[in-house]
Enzyme design. Structure first.
Site, PDB file in Angstrom:
ATOM      1  N   ARG A  35      39.142  29.910  49.631  1.00  0.00           N
ATOM      2  CA  ARG A  35      40.534  30.150  49.227  1.00  0.00           C
ATOM      3  C   ARG A  35      41.536  29.708  50.296  1.00  0.00           C
ATOM      4  O   ARG A  35      42.650  29.305  49.959  1.00  0.00           O
ATOM      5  CB  ARG A  35      40.732  31.633  48.916  1.00  0.00           C
ATOM      6  CG  ARG A  35      40.203  32.014  47.533  1.00  0.00           C
ATOM      7  CD  ARG A  35      40.406  33.474  47.270  1.00  0.00           C
ATOM      8  NE  ARG A  35      40.270  33.782  45.855  1.00  0.00           N
ATOM      9  CZ  ARG A  35      40.324  35.017  45.362  1.00  0.00           C
ATOM     10  NH1 ARG A  35      40.503  36.051  46.169  1.00  0.00           N
ATOM     11  NH2 ARG A  35      40.203  35.221  44.069  1.00  0.00           N
TER      12      ARG A  35
ATOM     13  N   LYS B  79      28.753  43.917  33.246  1.00  0.00           N
ATOM     14  CA  LYS B  79      29.387  44.697  32.182  1.00  0.00           C
ATOM     15  C   LYS B  79      30.023  43.846  31.107  1.00  0.00           C
ATOM     16  O   LYS B  79      30.890  43.034  31.375  1.00  0.00           O
ATOM     17  CB  LYS B  79      30.487  45.564  32.803  1.00  0.00           C
ATOM     18  CG  LYS B  79      29.960  46.765  33.520  1.00  0.00           C
ATOM     19  CD  LYS B  79      31.041  47.830  33.545  1.00  0.00           C
ATOM     20  CE  LYS B  79      30.819  48.843  34.642  1.00  0.00           C
ATOM     21  NZ  LYS B  79      31.936  48.861  35.573  1.00  0.00           N
TER      22      LYS B  79
ATOM     23  N   GLY C 127      33.850  35.247  40.601  1.00  0.00           N
ATOM     24  CA  GLY C 127      33.266  35.324  41.941  1.00  0.00           C
ATOM     25  C   GLY C 127      31.786  34.991  42.060  1.00  0.00           C
ATOM     26  O   GLY C 127      31.410  34.101  42.825  1.00  0.00           O
TER      27      GLY C 127
ATOM     28  N   GLY D 298      39.467  37.592  38.155  1.00  0.00           N
ATOM     29  CA  GLY D 298      40.216  38.262  37.092  1.00  0.00           C
ATOM     30  C   GLY D 298      41.305  37.383  36.498  1.00  0.00           C
ATOM     31  O   GLY D 298      41.533  37.393  35.278  1.00  0.00           O
TER      32      GLY D 298
HETATM   33  C1  3PG Z   1      40.737  38.716  43.576  1.00  0.00           C
HETATM   34  O1  3PG Z   1      40.022  38.497  44.549  1.00  0.00           O
HETATM   35  O2  3PG Z   1      40.280  38.976  42.448  1.00  0.00           O
HETATM   36  C2  3PG Z   1      42.219  38.591  43.741  1.00  0.00           C
HETATM   37  O3  3PG Z   1      42.539  38.279  45.058  1.00  0.00           O
HETATM   38  C3  3PG Z   1      42.926  39.829  43.272  1.00  0.00           C
HETATM   39  O4  3PG Z   1      42.528  40.935  44.002  1.00  0.00           O
HETATM   40  P1  3PG Z   1      42.663  42.381  43.342  1.00  0.00           P
HETATM   41  O5  3PG Z   1      41.651  42.428  42.235  1.00  0.00           O
HETATM   42  O6  3PG Z   1      42.385  43.367  44.438  1.00  0.00           O
HETATM   43  O7  3PG Z   1      44.067  42.512  42.807  1.00  0.00           O
HETATM   44 MG    MG Z   2      39.316  41.180  41.516  1.00  0.00          MG
END
Ligand code: 3PG
Ligand code: MG
Length: 347
Positions: A35, A176, A304, A327
């Site tokens: 990132r 999930k 991820g 997300g």
């Molecule tokens: C992530 O890694 O999913 C983003 O940086 C957002 O982080 P968060 O889910 O803690 O808002």
């Molecule tokens: Mg997240």
């Protein structure tokens, strides 16, 4: 599409940049700088075009208490960023979530961030699904533009929502099914085949919550317990020993999934097929990753764990797009509007 930083008048300006520098740390050092590297092109563009100051802000982790401050300080991220881009005009602000206003989208904190700056550039695609002061409120205070990564992500992921070349295959895994239900319904409903792996395959087998049929594993690598060194054997899904767990898709399923993926013309993959961090349960995920790489297709990997898998296997450059969003990529593909994007004026 939001208006691009490339159209901004940058010369002589002070610019606030929101990047997503929320990276994994290990022993106080950056463990994966993907990132950070992805944020460079926009920062470089601003410096090249004569910005007098570029202040980068980001959140890191989810700090809750005062004690979390040491653990989630941005210092290691700043060190890595400076190694990649040494320029005196660049500065890194402290973790935005150290201010309680950030996650409440507090306009006062947004004004604090904006103070002294002429422009705001949001390049934090991974955080664009959050309406926070540094991603949303601040865009109403300073003239706001989208960074290059944010635009790239919107374009690449957005392609999956338009007319796609077929067959279009969606591969979903992970734990999930609830977390992925919306994307499975929205995007999967438009796919020709939906392949399910990982723990969520069990849930879907018991009761398919989707409005269309999916492909499920016919065999698994069953283990006597959830442990790296557990006793393990390949079993058909209807003959898993009592009390044992499926920790990977089995070889028959891996071959079937691989063959389907390989012939696809469009692919979206989110979530591993098993516990790939443990090599004995990594074969299914590896087979899918290799099929995605082999396919002559427009292929996108998001989320991820599957991103980590494709990178660890050294296959990232054989995929059309590897998203920096978890997300955020799912919410975009669910058809939702991302607050961080909506706050930027349109092109
Ligand atoms: C992530 O890694 O999913 C983003 O940086 C957002 O982080 P968060 O889910 O803690 O808002
Ligand atoms: Mg997240």
């Amino acid at each position: 599409m939001p208006r691009s930083v490339e159209t901004a008048e940058v010369e002589g300006k002070k610019v606030l940049v929101r990047a997503d520098l929320n990276v994994p740390l290990e022993n106080g050092e950056v463990a994966d700088d993907t990132r950070i590297r992805a944020a460079i092109p926009t920062l470089q563009l601003l410096l090249d075009r004569g910005a007098t100051a570029v202040s980068v802000c980001s959140h890191l982790g989810r700090p809750k208490s005062e004690e979390d401050r040491a653990k989630y300080a941005l210092a290691p991220v700043e060190r890595r960023l400076r190694e990649l881009l040494g320029d005196d005009r660049l500065s890194v602000l402290e973790n935005t979530r150290f201010n309680a206003g950030e996650t409440k989208n507090d306009p006062d904190f947004a004004r604090e961030l904006a103070d002294g700056n002429d422009l705001y550039v949001n390049d934090a695609f991974g955080s664009a699904h959050r309406a926070h002061s540094s991603t949303e409120a601040v865009a109403h205070i300073l003239p706001a533009y989208a960074g290059l990564l944010l635009l790239d992500e919107l374009e690449h992921l957005g392609r999956l929502l338009g007319e796609v070349e077929r067959p279009f295959v969606l591969v979903a895994g992970g734990a999930k099914v609830e977390d992925k239900l919306a994307v499975l319904e929205h995007l999967g409903g438009r796919a020709d085949r939906v392949l399910i792996g990982g723990k969520m395959a069990e849930e879907v087998r018991d009761h398919n919550p989707l409005s269309y049929p999916v492909e499920l594993p016919s065999d698994v690598v069953a283990a006597s317990s959830f442990a790296e060194d557990a006793e393990a054997e390949v079993a058909a899904v209807d003959s898993i020993p009592e009390g044992w767990l499926g920790l990977d898709i089995g070889p028959e399923t891996a071959e079937r999934y691989g063959a389907i993926v390989e012939k696809a013309k469009t692919i979206f993959w989110n979530g591993p097929m098993g516990v790939f961090e443990w090599s004995r349960f990594a074969a299914g995920t590896k087979a899918v990753a290799e099929a995605v790489a082999r396919a002559d297709a427009y292929s996108v990997v998001g989320g991820g764990d599957s991103v980590r898998a494709i990178q660890e296997l050294g296959l990232a450059d054989r995929v059309s797009w590897v998203s920096t969003g978890g997300g955020a990529s799912l919410e975009l593909l669910e058809g939702k509007e991302l607050p961080g994007v909506a706050a930027i004026p349109e092109a």
